[in-house]
Design a protein around this motif. Structure first.
Motif, PDB file in Angstrom:
ATOM      1  N   SER A 171      -5.326   0.452  -3.309  1.00 52.24           N
ATOM      2  CA  SER A 171      -4.326  -1.142  -1.934  1.00 52.24           C
ATOM      3  C   SER A 171      -5.568  -1.979  -2.475  1.00 52.24           C
TER       4      SER A 171
ATOM      5  N   TYR B 299      -0.257  -6.310  -1.697  1.00 51.41           N
ATOM      6  CA  TYR B 299      -0.136  -5.644  -1.065  1.00 51.41           C
ATOM      7  C   TYR B 299      -0.149  -6.656   0.333  1.00 51.41           C
TER       8      TYR B 299
ATOM      9  N   ASP C 188      -0.202  -4.519   3.057  1.00 50.89           N
ATOM     10  CA  ASP C 188      -1.110  -3.409   3.690  1.00 50.89           C
ATOM     11  C   ASP C 188      -2.222  -3.449   4.346  1.00 50.89           C
TER      12      ASP C 188
ATOM     13  N   LYS D 253       6.753  -0.567  -0.515  1.00 45.63           N
ATOM     14  CA  LYS D 253       5.286  -1.704   0.076  1.00 45.63           C
ATOM     15  C   LYS D 253       5.869  -3.195   0.155  1.00 45.63           C
TER      16      LYS D 253
END
Length: 693
Positions: free
Chosen positions: A307, A311, A313, A341
């Motif tokens: 990841s 993104y 995240d 996402k």
């Protein structure tokens, strides 16, 4: 027209340049030559007189200055020019006989002709047209086009003709030691946007540039010339307003051209990268630089980050900050995450100073499912092999788990090439979740599993008998990584506490370090202008993340309900969460609709900006006392809050890492009474409400 010829100690050069102008097919009554002698005296005056005698039809005027510098000389030439149009010819160059006539023939209203440039060396029989100035021009010969599509056409001061009034709209920056021609043409274009028309080769309109044989450039590839002087030019360009889109595009192209020269230097001297970045930061040019162009081909280190940006995240954002802090240029392989996402393109600036190539593997997002992980591994290894074929072997690989796919690829790279340094980071325990439950996911007994199991066996470690993937990714890092990073001390204690292999525990202790998530520098907190309105005369508290009135932060909800109405009226809890509509409805049932403001998540830089304007930032521990001996988690938001300058209220589990952080306010998990006391203290600290008796 006026032909401006700046000359510094050019007595030996002027006969060639002036002679080529005297032999023009253009009627000599249509142009004058303005020679600007700058610097110390030499025999140039005598040489010019000799040229006048040999070519009586050539009109030559002389301007003298004791101040040396081509920029200053060109400015003096512009001031002295009597023609309605001007062009520049350097004293050490010459032009073909049809040069001036061809320029005039290709000129027009709002159109600047651009001559083809040929390089002349003493050891070459014929001029060479193979140079950055002419390679693209020849394909557009005779066509009127926008200079923003051919910015190299304006990267050289000579070879063009322009109305004198327009030419005087720009001035050569005499403080620049090189690159002043780029800035000059940008200023002229911004003042009076024009189009260009490359001169056709069959018109005999060629600018003959004399170069030293076997010389890469006219100046040595020093840091001063290749970096400092390039940044000087970029700094001037970046200071221009560039309101028009065409001007912005041209400015970007010019900056990119300067950065290509910096990149060429770094390819020869890669250890200078940190120095270059520091110089860029010192000048405040971070947003001006096309970083991928600067870093192109420089990465000798690799990141396998399942990841990663763009993104939004936590793992992606932390990995980006790690790369920034490490300060080496890396190529990154990541995975295309699920459609659910969120993406935050702006966050890409976090690691941009240290990114070369990035590539996203197109495999189904999965944490502990063998099929998708195997697909990610296979494709990632193929991409790494492709990059290594292009640029050579990598020195190191950095992986961050969560997500576990990162460790699988890094482990295989390490097994294939043991000298590759592997830096493995754990965001949290892989084998157990926050509720103390064992994570599961079974690998198939296939070639990939057998390869990884054999790698563990080679160092005396048995692969998990149940082929459990979470267990596997921990063991691989413990047994093979050269450096292991834990985000807090309790995390390391817990993870090593359930590890039965004592020799592996000792190996991890020798090679591991504890490093909290990095906090970004202050300027990142002010990248966006805050538009979110905060009430005045009230205590503004912010919470970012999942928030439930009936579970999670129940003590906060209970504390707000327990406040006296006059106190509660002076409190605003701003919650930025995934489902604000549902939260708002739930809070209404608790009578807190006017106290808690529910809003959707914001972008990362909006979040950082908001943290600087809130009175208090709320962060809470995970509840782990029923599952772990010590709390192995440190909320990632703490690292962001730490750089905000705002007060922090931590709702903590006893003995947790968060409970040891320097927060202004602190109350225990589940203790609504203590939470009430802290809110009242916040009010009192701001003079909003006296402490209740």
């Amino acid at each position: 027209m006026s032909v401006i010829v700046p000359s510094y100690l050019g007595a030996k050069l002027l006969p060639t340049s002036l002679g080529s102008l005297a032999r023009q097919t253009l009627d000599p009554r249509q142009f004058e030559v303005v020679v600007v002698l700058n610097g110390p005296e030499d025999e140039s005056r005598t040489v010019i007189d000799d040229v006048r005698t040999e070519f009586p039809a050539l009109r030559v005027r002389v301007v003298e200055s004791t101040t040396s510098g081509a920029g200053n000389a060109r400015n003096l030439g512009l001031d002295a020019a009597a023609g309605r149009a001007v062009t520049f010819v350097d004293a050490d160059d010459e032009v073909t006989p049809g040069y001036l006539k061809a320029l005039l023939g290709h000129a027009g209203l709002g159109i600047v002709p651009v001559a083809t440039v040929a390089d002349v060396t003493h050891d070459r029989a014929a001029p060479s047209f193979d140079n950055y100035l002419s390679n693209r021009l020849v394909t557009h010969a005779g066509d009127v086009t926008d200079p923003t599509s051919l910015p190299s056409s304006l990267g050289f001061v000579a070879g063009k003709i322009i109305p004198t009034a327009v030419a005087r709209a720009g001035r050569f920056d005499t403080s620049l030691r090189s690159g002043e021609d780029v800035l000059y043409w940008f200023d002229v274009f911004e003042a009076a946007p024009f189009r260009i028309r490359p001169v056709a080769l069959d018109s005999d309109g060629v600018y003959l540039r004399h170069v030293v044989a076997n010389s890469v450039s006219r100046q040595a590839h020093s840091y001063d010339f290749s970096v400092t002087q390039r940044l000087d030019v970029i700094e001037r360009l970046w200071s221009r307003d560039a309101q028009d889109p065409r001007s912005r595009k041209l400015r970007s192209s010019f900056i990119a051209g300067q950065i290509s020269l910096v990149n060429a230097h770094l390819r020869l001297e890669p250890d200078d990268h940190a120095r270059v970045v520091a110089d860029i930061r010192a000048r405040g040019l971070e947003d001006a630089i096309p970083w991928r162009r600067l870093n192109a081909g420089l990465a000798r280190d690799l990141g396998i980050l399942y990841s990663f940006l763009p993104y939004a995240d936590t793992s992606a954002l932390v990995a980006a900050r790690r790369i920034r802090d490490r300060g080496v240029v890396v190529d990154v392989v990541s995975n295309k995450m699920g459609a659910d996402k969120p993406i935050d393109w702006a966050a890409g600036v976090i690691a941009r100073e240290n990114l070369d190539q990035t590539f996203q593997i197109d495999s189904r997002t999965a944490a502990f499912e063998w099929g998708p992980l195997k697909a990610f591994t296979r494709k990632a290894l193929a991409k790494v092999a492709e990059w290594e074929d292009e640029k050579g072997l990598y020195r190191s690989v950095y992986s961050r788990t969560m997500w576990p796919g990162s460790n699988l690829v890094a482990a295989l790279l390490k097994l294939h090439r043991p000298e590759l340094r592997w830096i493995a980071e754990f965001s949290d325990p892989q084998l157990f979740n926050a509720y103390g439950q064992r994570r599961v996911g079974q690998a198939k007994d296939d070639a990939l599993w057998q390869q990884l199991a054999a790698g563990l066996a080679a160092v005396g470690i048995d692969a998990p008998a149940d082929r459990n993937i979470p267990h596997l990714v921990e063991l691989l890092a413990y047994a093979l990584a050269d450096e292991i990073v834990f985000t807090n001390e309790h995390q390391r204690t817990i993870m090593l506490g359930y590890l039965p292999e004592q020799q592996l525990v000792e190996r991890v202790l020798e090679r591991s370090q504890v490093s909290h998530h990095p906090t970004l520098p202050e300027h990142f907190y002010h990248r966006v202008d805050g538009e979110y309105e905060l009430g005045t005369g009230v205590l503004n508290i912010a919470y970012f993340g999942a928030f439930y009135a009936t579970r999670g932060l129940t003590e906060v909800v209970d504390a707000l309900k327990a406040l006296a109405p006059t106190e509660r009226a002076k409190v605003r809890l701003h919650v930025f969460t995934g489902d604000p509509t549902t939260l708002a409805k739930e809070l209404a049932t608790h009578g807190l609709a006017d106290t808690v403001v529910a809003k959707p998540y914001v972008s990362y830089f909006e979040f950082l900006e908001l943290t600087t304007r809130m009175d208090v930032l709320l962060v809470n521990d995970a509840r782990t006392r029923d599952h772990f001996d010590v709390n192995p988690f440190l909320p990632s938001k703490w690292s962001d809050y730490a750089g905000s300058g705002s007060d922090v209220w931590a709702v903590v589990e006893e003995g947790s890492i968060l409970s040891t952080m320097p927060t202004t306010y602190r109350s225990p998990l589940g203790d609504a009474g203590a939470a009430v006391g802290e809110v009242r203290r916040m009010l009192d600290d701001r003079g909003l409400e006296p402490v209740s008796q």
